[in-house]
Scaffold this motif. Sequence first.
Motif, PDB file in Angstrom:
ATOM      1  N   LEU A 211      10.659  -7.169  -0.457  1.00 12.82           N
ATOM      2  CA  LEU A 211       9.923  -7.185  -1.718  1.00 12.82           C
ATOM      3  C   LEU A 211       9.635  -8.609  -2.191  1.00 12.82           C
ATOM      4  O   LEU A 211      10.366  -9.545  -1.874  1.00 12.82           O
ATOM      5  CB  LEU A 211      10.693  -6.449  -2.816  1.00 12.82           C
ATOM      6  CG  LEU A 211      11.969  -7.084  -3.382  1.00 12.82           C
ATOM      7  CD1 LEU A 211      12.179  -6.664  -4.829  1.00 12.82           C
ATOM      8  CD2 LEU A 211      13.198  -6.689  -2.577  1.00 12.82           C
ATOM      9  N   ASN A 212       8.531  -8.726  -2.906  1.00 11.14           N
ATOM     10  CA  ASN A 212       8.244  -9.927  -3.676  1.00 11.14           C
ATOM     11  C   ASN A 212       8.240  -9.516  -5.145  1.00 11.14           C
ATOM     12  O   ASN A 212       8.794  -8.474  -5.487  1.00 11.14           O
ATOM     13  CB  ASN A 212       6.935 -10.597  -3.223  1.00 11.14           C
ATOM     14  CG  ASN A 212       5.732  -9.672  -3.307  1.00 11.14           C
ATOM     15  OD1 ASN A 212       5.687  -8.761  -4.139  1.00 11.14           O
ATOM     16  ND2 ASN A 212       4.743  -9.906  -2.455  1.00 11.14           N
ATOM     17  N   ASP A 213       7.636 -10.290  -6.025  1.00 12.97           N
ATOM     18  CA  ASP A 213       7.705  -9.969  -7.447  1.00 12.97           C
ATOM     19  C   ASP A 213       6.784  -8.826  -7.867  1.00 12.97           C
ATOM     20  O   ASP A 213       6.876  -8.340  -8.991  1.00 12.97           O
ATOM     21  CB  ASP A 213       7.398 -11.208  -8.285  1.00 12.97           C
ATOM     22  CG  ASP A 213       6.045 -11.807  -7.941  1.00 12.97           C
ATOM     23  OD1 ASP A 213       5.839 -12.150  -6.759  1.00 12.97           O
ATOM     24  OD2 ASP A 213       5.195 -11.937  -8.837  1.00 12.97           O
ATOM     25  N   LYS A 214       5.931  -8.368  -6.945  1.00 15.79           N
ATOM     26  CA  LYS A 214       4.989  -7.300  -7.301  1.00 15.79           C
ATOM     27  C   LYS A 214       5.127  -6.044  -6.440  1.00 15.79           C
ATOM     28  O   LYS A 214       4.995  -4.919  -6.924  1.00 15.79           O
ATOM     29  CB  LYS A 214       3.547  -7.807  -7.198  1.00 15.79           C
ATOM     30  CG  LYS A 214       3.231  -8.932  -8.173  1.00 15.79           C
ATOM     31  CD  LYS A 214       1.767  -9.268  -8.163  1.00 15.79           C
ATOM     32  CE  LYS A 214       1.462 -10.424  -9.100  1.00 15.79           C
ATOM     33  NZ  LYS A 214       1.806 -10.154 -10.487  1.00 15.79           N
ATOM     34  N   THR A 215       5.381  -6.205  -5.162  1.00 18.21           N
ATOM     35  CA  THR A 215       5.352  -5.089  -4.214  1.00 18.21           C
ATOM     36  C   THR A 215       6.691  -4.945  -3.501  1.00 18.21           C
ATOM     37  O   THR A 215       7.341  -5.944  -3.190  1.00 18.21           O
ATOM     38  CB  THR A 215       4.241  -5.317  -3.165  1.00 18.21           C
ATOM     39  OG1 THR A 215       3.009  -5.550  -3.840  1.00 18.21           O
ATOM     40  CG2 THR A 215       4.092  -4.102  -2.261  1.00 18.21           C
ATOM     41  N   ALA A 216       7.072  -3.700  -3.258  1.00 16.80           N
ATOM     42  CA  ALA A 216       8.340  -3.449  -2.562  1.00 16.80           C
ATOM     43  C   ALA A 216       8.146  -2.398  -1.472  1.00 16.80           C
ATOM     44  O   ALA A 216       7.322  -1.481  -1.595  1.00 16.80           O
ATOM     45  CB  ALA A 216       9.409  -2.984  -3.551  1.00 16.80           C
ATOM     46  N   LEU A 217       8.907  -2.549  -0.411  1.00 16.24           N
ATOM     47  CA  LEU A 217       8.858  -1.647   0.741  1.00 16.24           C
ATOM     48  C   LEU A 217      10.278  -1.212   1.089  1.00 16.24           C
ATOM     49  O   LEU A 217      11.193  -2.039   1.123  1.00 16.24           O
ATOM     50  CB  LEU A 217       8.230  -2.368   1.936  1.00 16.24           C
ATOM     51  CG  LEU A 217       8.227  -1.646   3.286  1.00 16.24           C
ATOM     52  CD1 LEU A 217       7.229  -0.490   3.277  1.00 16.24           C
ATOM     53  CD2 LEU A 217       7.883  -2.627   4.415  1.00 16.24           C
ATOM     54  N   VAL A 218      10.458   0.093   1.331  1.00 18.51           N
ATOM     55  CA  VAL A 218      11.760   0.633   1.728  1.00 18.51           C
ATOM     56  C   VAL A 218      11.595   1.405   3.033  1.00 18.51           C
ATOM     57  O   VAL A 218      10.641   2.175   3.195  1.00 18.51           O
ATOM     58  CB  VAL A 218      12.340   1.591   0.663  1.00 18.51           C
ATOM     59  CG1 VAL A 218      13.704   2.120   1.103  1.00 18.51           C
ATOM     60  CG2 VAL A 218      12.466   0.905  -0.674  1.00 18.51           C
ATOM     61  N   ILE A 219      12.541   1.195   3.953  1.00 24.02           N
ATOM     62  CA  ILE A 219      12.520   1.903   5.235  1.00 24.02           C
ATOM     63  C   ILE A 219      13.908   2.497   5.473  1.00 24.02           C
ATOM     64  O   ILE A 219      14.916   1.788   5.395  1.00 24.02           O
ATOM     65  CB  ILE A 219      12.165   0.949   6.396  1.00 24.02           C
ATOM     66  CG1 ILE A 219      10.839   0.226   6.112  1.00 24.02           C
ATOM     67  CG2 ILE A 219      12.083   1.703   7.711  1.00 24.02           C
ATOM     68  CD1 ILE A 219      10.519  -0.881   7.103  1.00 24.02           C
ATOM     69  N   PHE A 220      13.947   3.803   5.764  1.00 27.95           N
ATOM     70  CA  PHE A 220      15.214   4.497   5.979  1.00 27.95           C
ATOM     71  C   PHE A 220      15.470   4.719   7.467  1.00 27.95           C
ATOM     72  O   PHE A 220      14.544   4.686   8.286  1.00 27.95           O
ATOM     73  CB  PHE A 220      15.208   5.840   5.247  1.00 27.95           C
ATOM     74  CG  PHE A 220      15.213   5.717   3.751  1.00 27.95           C
ATOM     75  CD1 PHE A 220      16.376   5.371   3.075  1.00 27.95           C
ATOM     76  CD2 PHE A 220      14.054   5.927   3.011  1.00 27.95           C
ATOM     77  CE1 PHE A 220      16.392   5.242   1.691  1.00 27.95           C
ATOM     78  CE2 PHE A 220      14.053   5.807   1.631  1.00 27.95           C
ATOM     79  CZ  PHE A 220      15.226   5.466   0.965  1.00 27.95           C
ATOM     80  N   PRO A 221      16.731   4.980   7.839  1.00 24.17           N
ATOM     81  CA  PRO A 221      17.055   5.194   9.254  1.00 24.17           C
ATOM     82  C   PRO A 221      16.829   6.637   9.706  1.00 24.17           C
ATOM     83  O   PRO A 221      16.729   7.547   8.878  1.00 24.17           O
ATOM     84  CB  PRO A 221      18.553   4.855   9.312  1.00 24.17           C
ATOM     85  CG  PRO A 221      19.061   5.247   7.960  1.00 24.17           C
ATOM     86  CD  PRO A 221      17.945   4.930   6.994  1.00 24.17           C
ATOM     87  N   ASP A 222      16.766   6.827  11.017  1.00 21.83           N
ATOM     88  CA  ASP A 222      16.696   8.187  11.555  1.00 21.83           C
ATOM     89  C   ASP A 222      18.097   8.785  11.575  1.00 21.83           C
ATOM     90  O   ASP A 222      19.074   8.158  11.141  1.00 21.83           O
ATOM     91  CB  ASP A 222      16.059   8.188  12.955  1.00 21.83           C
ATOM     92  CG  ASP A 222      16.840   7.364  13.967  1.00 21.83           C
ATOM     93  OD1 ASP A 222      18.058   7.169  13.793  1.00 21.83           O
ATOM     94  OD2 ASP A 222      16.225   6.910  14.961  1.00 21.83           O
TER      95      ASP A 222
END
Length: 266
Positions: A211-222
């Motif tokens: 993430l930065n101050d505007k956008t965030a990304l989340v990735i989960f495991p299998d």
Amino acid sequence: MKKESEIADLFMEIASELRYSILKKLDERDQKQSQIAKDLGMTLPESHRQFERLAKTNLISKTLNGLYSITSFGHILLEHLDSLEFLTKHKNYFVSHTLGDLPSKFVKRLSDLNECDVIEGAFVLNDKMIQIAKDGKYLKVISAHVPPDAFRKGLNSAKKTGKQVSIIYAKNTIIPKGFKDEFTGKAVQELISNGTYERKMVDRVQVYVVLNDKTALVIFPDTKGNVDLNIGFLSNEPVFHEWCLDYHQYLWERSGSCDVSKFRES
């Protein structure tokens, strides 16, 4: 058995789409039964039955001015149900994926992730990481991989703007073959020395966050515990962003110094 019966009875009450919708509407504000009946397309007799059932289980109550209000118990229950919305919305995904080692306090806040876009495809996901690394006033990462392009973009942006880069790696972090020299090179050491680039380490990472101050990304495991870099969840929504920021801070406070010698080349 009494405890299980009470829980089953409660779930029976909220299993109805109509009763759940009534709770959601009353959670917004106190309202007249007739108005909610109109909004939800119910007849008054039908709405009366539904309101009675919710009142009997202490989820709603009637105020002195004749409006209906959600009780504190109803509001708390609804907050927990909202956490299931993210899982329910992506139920096909979570047949083959898990929440990994996500702490309970963040599992309970999964409703914060409700408003997001699903990003599919390794190349598309990598592009999103690069964009996040390049833009913004800061960069925060939780990962067990070092994607070269995103790393370079983040590094170059930190050099030009002086923005803060804070990365949490796992002990088993995978680094591309031949990239270690660049990863530990002079440019990186200079940024570490002046405090622009910080990195820490935890035993393992199963849930990735970028993430930065505007956008965030989340990735989960299998289901095997391996992160799936083919699909992730992206959002600019403040509550989604706050969840990611809080999780990064939570791990940062529990992380130790980063030992790059533990990284694996692949």
